[in-house]
Scaffold this motif. Structure first.
Motif, PDB file in Angstrom:
ATOM      1  N   ALA A  53       0.859  -1.187   0.000  1.00 18.01           N
ATOM      2  CA  ALA A  53       0.000   0.000   0.000  1.00 18.01           C
ATOM      3  C   ALA A  53       0.891   1.232   0.000  1.00 18.01           C
ATOM      4  CB  ALA A  53      -0.889  -0.017   1.241  1.00 18.01           C
ATOM      5  N   PRO A  54       0.338   2.399  -0.296  1.00 10.79           N
ATOM      6  CA  PRO A  54       1.160   3.625  -0.300  1.00 10.79           C
ATOM      7  C   PRO A  54       1.918   3.779   1.015  1.00 10.79           C
ATOM      8  CG  PRO A  54      -1.016   4.083  -1.160  1.00 10.79           C
ATOM      9  CD  PRO A  54      -1.053   2.675  -0.648  1.00 10.79           C
ATOM     10  N   TYR A  55       3.136   4.300   0.916  1.00  6.26           N
ATOM     11  CA  TYR A  55       3.983   4.346   2.113  1.00  6.26           C
ATOM     12  C   TYR A  55       4.566   5.740   2.339  1.00  6.26           C
ATOM     13  CZ  TYR A  55       7.866   3.180   5.230  1.00  6.26           C
ATOM     14  OH  TYR A  55       8.768   3.156   6.257  1.00  6.26           O
ATOM     15  N   CYS A  56       5.416   6.203   1.398  1.00  2.61           N
ATOM     16  CA  CYS A  56       6.115   7.470   1.674  1.00  2.61           C
ATOM     17  C   CYS A  56       5.252   8.683   1.366  1.00  2.61           C
ATOM     18  CB  CYS A  56       7.419   7.540   0.885  1.00  2.61           C
ATOM     19  SG  CYS A  56       7.192   7.823  -0.892  1.00  2.61           S
ATOM     20  N   MET A  57       4.302   8.539   0.457  1.00  2.00           N
ATOM     21  CA  MET A  57       3.394   9.606   0.046  1.00  2.00           C
ATOM     22  C   MET A  57       4.114  10.800  -0.589  1.00  2.00           C
ATOM     23  SD  MET A  57       0.509   8.273   0.737  1.00  2.00           S
ATOM     24  CE  MET A  57      -0.829   9.468   0.787  1.00  2.00           C
ATOM     25  N   MET A  58       5.335  10.582  -1.015  1.00  2.00           N
ATOM     26  CA  MET A  58       6.050  11.709  -1.643  1.00  2.00           C
ATOM     27  C   MET A  58       6.882  11.275  -2.840  1.00  2.00           C
ATOM     28  SD  MET A  58       8.863  12.490   1.269  1.00  2.00           S
ATOM     29  CE  MET A  58      10.369  11.534   1.295  1.00  2.00           C
ATOM     30  N   GLY A  59       6.513  10.155  -3.447  1.00  2.00           N
ATOM     31  CA  GLY A  59       7.093   9.844  -4.749  1.00  2.00           C
ATOM     32  C   GLY A  59       8.411   9.114  -4.758  1.00  2.00           C
ATOM     33  N   VAL A  60       8.897   8.640  -3.619  1.00  2.00           N
ATOM     34  CA  VAL A  60      10.202   7.986  -3.667  1.00  2.00           C
ATOM     35  C   VAL A  60      10.176   6.465  -3.486  1.00  2.00           C
ATOM     36  CG1 VAL A  60      11.461  10.031  -2.944  1.00  2.00           C
ATOM     37  CG2 VAL A  60      10.752   8.387  -1.220  1.00  2.00           C
ATOM     38  N   CYS A  61       9.139   5.904  -2.877  1.00  2.00           N
ATOM     39  CA  CYS A  61       9.228   4.471  -2.538  1.00  2.00           C
ATOM     40  C   CYS A  61       8.601   3.557  -3.590  1.00  2.00           C
ATOM     41  CB  CYS A  61       8.592   4.209  -1.175  1.00  2.00           C
ATOM     42  SG  CYS A  61       6.790   4.322  -1.170  1.00  2.00           S
ATOM     43  N   PHE A  62       7.789   4.078  -4.450  1.00  2.00           N
ATOM     44  CA  PHE A  62       7.126   3.288  -5.497  1.00  2.00           C
ATOM     45  C   PHE A  62       6.248   2.166  -4.951  1.00  2.00           C
ATOM     46  CE2 PHE A  62       8.806   5.004  -9.470  1.00  2.00           C
ATOM     47  CZ  PHE A  62       9.773   5.856  -8.962  1.00  2.00           C
ATOM     48  N   GLU A  63       5.827   2.264  -3.684  1.00  2.00           N
ATOM     49  CA  GLU A  63       4.926   1.253  -3.128  1.00  2.00           C
ATOM     50  C   GLU A  63       3.491   1.457  -3.602  1.00  2.00           C
ATOM     51  OE1 GLU A  63       5.937  -1.291  -2.018  1.00  2.00           O
ATOM     52  OE2 GLU A  63       7.550  -1.112  -0.553  1.00  2.00           O
ATOM     53  N   CYS A  64       3.181   2.664  -4.095  1.00  2.00           N
ATOM     54  CA  CYS A  64       1.783   3.035  -4.349  1.00  2.00           C
ATOM     55  C   CYS A  64       1.355   2.798  -5.790  1.00  2.00           C
ATOM     56  CB  CYS A  64       1.607   4.510  -4.017  1.00  2.00           C
ATOM     57  SG  CYS A  64       2.657   5.569  -5.039  1.00  2.00           S
ATOM     58  N   LEU A  65       2.110   1.980  -6.541  1.00  2.00           N
ATOM     59  CA  LEU A  65       1.806   1.832  -7.965  1.00  2.00           C
ATOM     60  C   LEU A  65       0.402   1.282  -8.208  1.00  2.00           C
ATOM     61  CD1 LEU A  65       5.207   0.364  -9.235  1.00  2.00           C
ATOM     62  CD2 LEU A  65       4.420   2.744  -9.280  1.00  2.00           C
ATOM     63  N   ARG A  74       1.482   3.627 -12.293  1.00  2.00           N
ATOM     64  CA  ARG A  74       1.454   5.058 -11.973  1.00  2.00           C
ATOM     65  C   ARG A  74       1.603   5.224 -10.474  1.00  2.00           C
ATOM     66  NH1 ARG A  74      -0.934   8.961 -15.651  1.00  2.00           N
ATOM     67  NH2 ARG A  74       1.102   9.677 -15.032  1.00  2.00           N
ATOM     68  N   GLN A  75       2.304   6.266 -10.072  1.00  2.00           N
ATOM     69  CA  GLN A  75       2.491   6.517  -8.645  1.00  2.00           C
ATOM     70  C   GLN A  75       1.275   7.264  -8.107  1.00  2.00           C
ATOM     71  OE1 GLN A  75       6.610   7.954  -9.578  1.00  2.00           O
ATOM     72  NE2 GLN A  75       6.895   7.501  -7.408  1.00  2.00           N
ATOM     73  N   ALA A  76       0.482   6.555  -7.335  1.00  2.00           N
ATOM     74  CA  ALA A  76      -0.795   7.114  -6.873  1.00  2.00           C
ATOM     75  C   ALA A  76      -0.604   8.334  -5.968  1.00  2.00           C
ATOM     76  CB  ALA A  76      -1.591   6.038  -6.132  1.00  2.00           C
ATOM     77  N   CYS A  77       0.540   8.423  -5.311  1.00  2.00           N
ATOM     78  CA  CYS A  77       0.736   9.555  -4.396  1.00  2.00           C
ATOM     79  C   CYS A  77       1.075  10.840  -5.138  1.00  2.00           C
ATOM     80  CB  CYS A  77       1.808   9.238  -3.357  1.00  2.00           C
ATOM     81  SG  CYS A  77       3.470   9.143  -4.049  1.00  2.00           S
ATOM     82  N   LEU A  78       1.364  10.744  -6.428  1.00  2.00           N
ATOM     83  CA  LEU A  78       1.760  11.942  -7.184  1.00  2.00           C
ATOM     84  C   LEU A  78       0.664  12.420  -8.132  1.00  2.00           C
ATOM     85  CD1 LEU A  78       5.476  11.113  -8.142  1.00  2.00           C
ATOM     86  CD2 LEU A  78       4.608  12.356  -6.162  1.00  2.00           C
TER      87      LEU A  78
HETATM   88  S1  FES Z   1       3.777   6.249  -1.672  1.00  2.00           S
HETATM   89 FE1  FES Z   1       5.923   6.224  -1.984  1.00  2.00          FE
HETATM   90  S2  FES Z   1       6.066   6.671  -4.077  1.00  2.00           S
HETATM   91 FE2  FES Z   1       3.997   6.842  -3.722  1.00  2.00          FE
END
Ligand code: FES
Ligand SMILES: Cc1cc2nc3c(=O)[nH]c(=O)nc-3n(C[C@H](O)[C@H](O)[C@H](O)COP(=O)(O)OP(=O)(O)OC[C@H]3O[C@@H](n4cnc5c(N)ncnc54)[C@H](O)[C@@H]3O)c2cc1C
Lengths: 105, 372
Positions: A53-65, A74-78
């Motif tokens: 699931a989304p983790y960093c919420m700022m575009g660096v971890c790619f967990e939110c694809l 697509r990065q859902a947090c961006l």
């Molecule tokens: S939550 Fe980390 S990149 Fe989107």
């Protein structure tokens, strides 16, 4: 699990997640909207297939694809939610163009 | 304060670390001095190929040296694993150079023929494959791919694990690593050398200068002229994808995780490691010609790094004649040569006869006056 702050206001936006209607607020990222809606896991990993699931919420971890309107990874947090957006879980690594599954909706 | 070791190695990149590791394996006490993150460091930005085909076109000694390193790599990987436990992820299943168009195909074919005719290259089983053969290995190639050259000797490692394993292994054998130690002066000191750095002076019986591009000015201090120049390369990393490139290519590979790494660009940009978007576009266009399915792939990361290039692209190894005991070691392809540097070059530094053993790689080859 995650709740919105009571003072959060804004225009309502509706989008689809795995074919189900989800309500969000204008300005939400797709990731925030999914977390607030209690969507649970939003992707599975290419290697082990484990849920994420989304983790960093700022575009660096790619967990939110997620897949948005047919475009995979697509990065859902961006990305901001928009009315009528069609979001699906990213399952493993995306297929190659031409072999995409049909959208069930 | 006597801070002395048998050998001081200047530079903790792939070349310095491989040599330091090899020296420590021979039982020498070694101090490795490294400048740190501010320096230009090819070893942190390369592609990780242990590549044989095409190496040494024009210098058969380099072809054999490359092949020797490749042959040593499997046992070298085991040595590293035994040293500090690092798995460098070595794979040596062969590699391809794809040809786009007829001219490309002929160029590779000619290179094979030229290298076959070079004396001393040894077994050279690189072959040309036509389009139909390549399609069997890589079903997703585009219509412009005319064929490929294939060598069973090509392979790759994870270059960051390699660097870590060399450092870990050297230190496990007692080598000392000093970071932040930018070298400013190298002087003769009695029988040995004194090396002044930002964090103090170090003494050593011998000194090995392996500081990448900085050899150009550091080696002057021991009377050597080492004409290395920067050559910028970019690397692009895609999002994770289903298998597109199941074979190792000279300019692209797909990792087990599904990301595709590509880039094989050469550019003269001085000492700048800035990203050049025009170059990225050029690299991407060429990869899309090879694999049209990648046209919608997203790039998640990109960087550039500077190669350490000699005028002819071959290594430069030399022991100073005015200050014996001082060595300069520099090369492009420091990943490929790491095994040979550790297992075969380092012992010669200790045993003597360096300039005879590595005569072909002497910088004197650049001294010849240009023909009138
Ligand atoms: S939550 Fe980390 S990149 Fe989107
Ligand atoms: C884009 C790119 C792709 C590449 N791909 C491959 C590949 O696929 N296969 C392959 O075999 N090779 C490849 N290479 C080449 C390979 O990376 C280099 O040959 C190798 O890293 C050179 O190592 P080095 O130790 O000589 O230099 P560097 O990695 O530059 O290390 C030099 C070290 O010296 C230190 N230093 C500098 N100045 C001083 C000073 N004054 N005092 C103390 N320390 C100092 C620095 O801190 C640094 O750690 C590639 C290079 C690039 C740029």
């Amino acid at each position: 699990m995650l709740r919105r702050l009571p003072e959060q206001k804004g225009r309502r936006v509706r989008f689809l997640f795995e074919g189900e209607q989800v309500h969000a607020l204008e300005g939400d990222s797709v990731a925030a909207a999914l977390l607030a809606a209690g969507a649970g896991a939003t992707r599975t990993t290419p290697k082990s297939g484990s849920p994420r699931a989304p983790y960093c919420m700022m575009g660096v971890c790619f967990e939110c694809l997620v897949e948005i309107d047919g475009v995979p990874n697509r990065q859902a947090c961006l990305i901001e939610v928009r009315d009528g957006m069609r979001v699906r879980r990213q399952r493993g690594a995306p297929g190659l163009p031409g072999e995409a599954e049909d959208d069930p909706v | 304060m006597s801070d002395a070791s048998e050998v001081i190695v200047i530079g903790g990149g792939l070349v310095g670390a491989a040599v330091a590791y090899g020296l420590a394996r021979e039982g020498a006490s070694v101090t490795m001095l490294d400048e740190g993150d501010v320096a230009l460091r090819a070893s942190r930005g390369n592609f990780g190929l242990v590549w044989v085909q095409g190496k040494g076109d024009g210098m058969h000694e380099y072809a054999s040296w490359t092949r020797r390193s490749k042959d040593l790599y499997r046992s070298f990987a085991d040595v590293i694993r035994g040293g500090d436990g690092t798995d460098i992820e070595l794979k040596q299943d062969g590699g391809l150079e794809l040809c786009l168009g007829e001219e490309d195909f002929r160029a590779n074919e000619d290179e094979i023929r030229r290298m076959h005719n070079q004396p001393g290259v040894g077994e050279n089983d690189r072959v040309m494959l036509d389009r139909a053969d390549v399609l069997k290995m890589l079903p997703l190639i585009g219509p412009e791919v005319t064929g490929a050259s294939y060598s069973p000797h090509d392979g790759h490692v994870n270059p960051l694990y390699l660097l870590r394993g060399l450092h870990g292994g050297a230190q496990a054998l007692g080598a000392r690593y000093v970071s932040g130690a930018q070298v400013r002066k190298i002087e003769k000191d009695g029988e040995g050398f004194s090396v002044s750095t930002k964090v103090g002076a170090f003494r050593g019986g011998k000194v090995v200068i392996a500081a990448g591009l900085a050899n150009k000015w550091l080696a002057e201090m021991v009377g050597l002229s080492i004409p290395v120049e920067p050559n910028r390369g970019h690397i692009l990393i895609t999002e994770r994808m289903q298998p597109v490139i199941p074979m190792l290519l000279v300019n692209a590979r797909q990792t087990a995780d599904g990301t595709i790494n590509f880039g094989n660009s050469h550019e003269d940009a001085g000492y700048s490691t800035r990203i050049n978007p025009a170059k990225l576009a050029e690299i991407a266009r060429s990869v899309i010609r090879s694999f049209p399915v990648l046209k919608d792939a997203r790039i998640v990361r990109t960087w550039s790094a500077l190669r350490v290039m000699s005028p002819d692209g071959f290594p430069i190894y030399r022991e100073s004649e005015s200050m014996p005991g001082a060595f300069s070691i520099s090369c492009h392809s420091g990943v490929t040569l790491a095994a040979a540097h550790a297992l075969e070059l380092a012992p010669v530094i200790l045993r003597g006869g360096f300039n005879e053993r590595f005569a072909a790689f002497s910088p004197e080859r650049f001294d010849a006056a240009p023909a009138a």
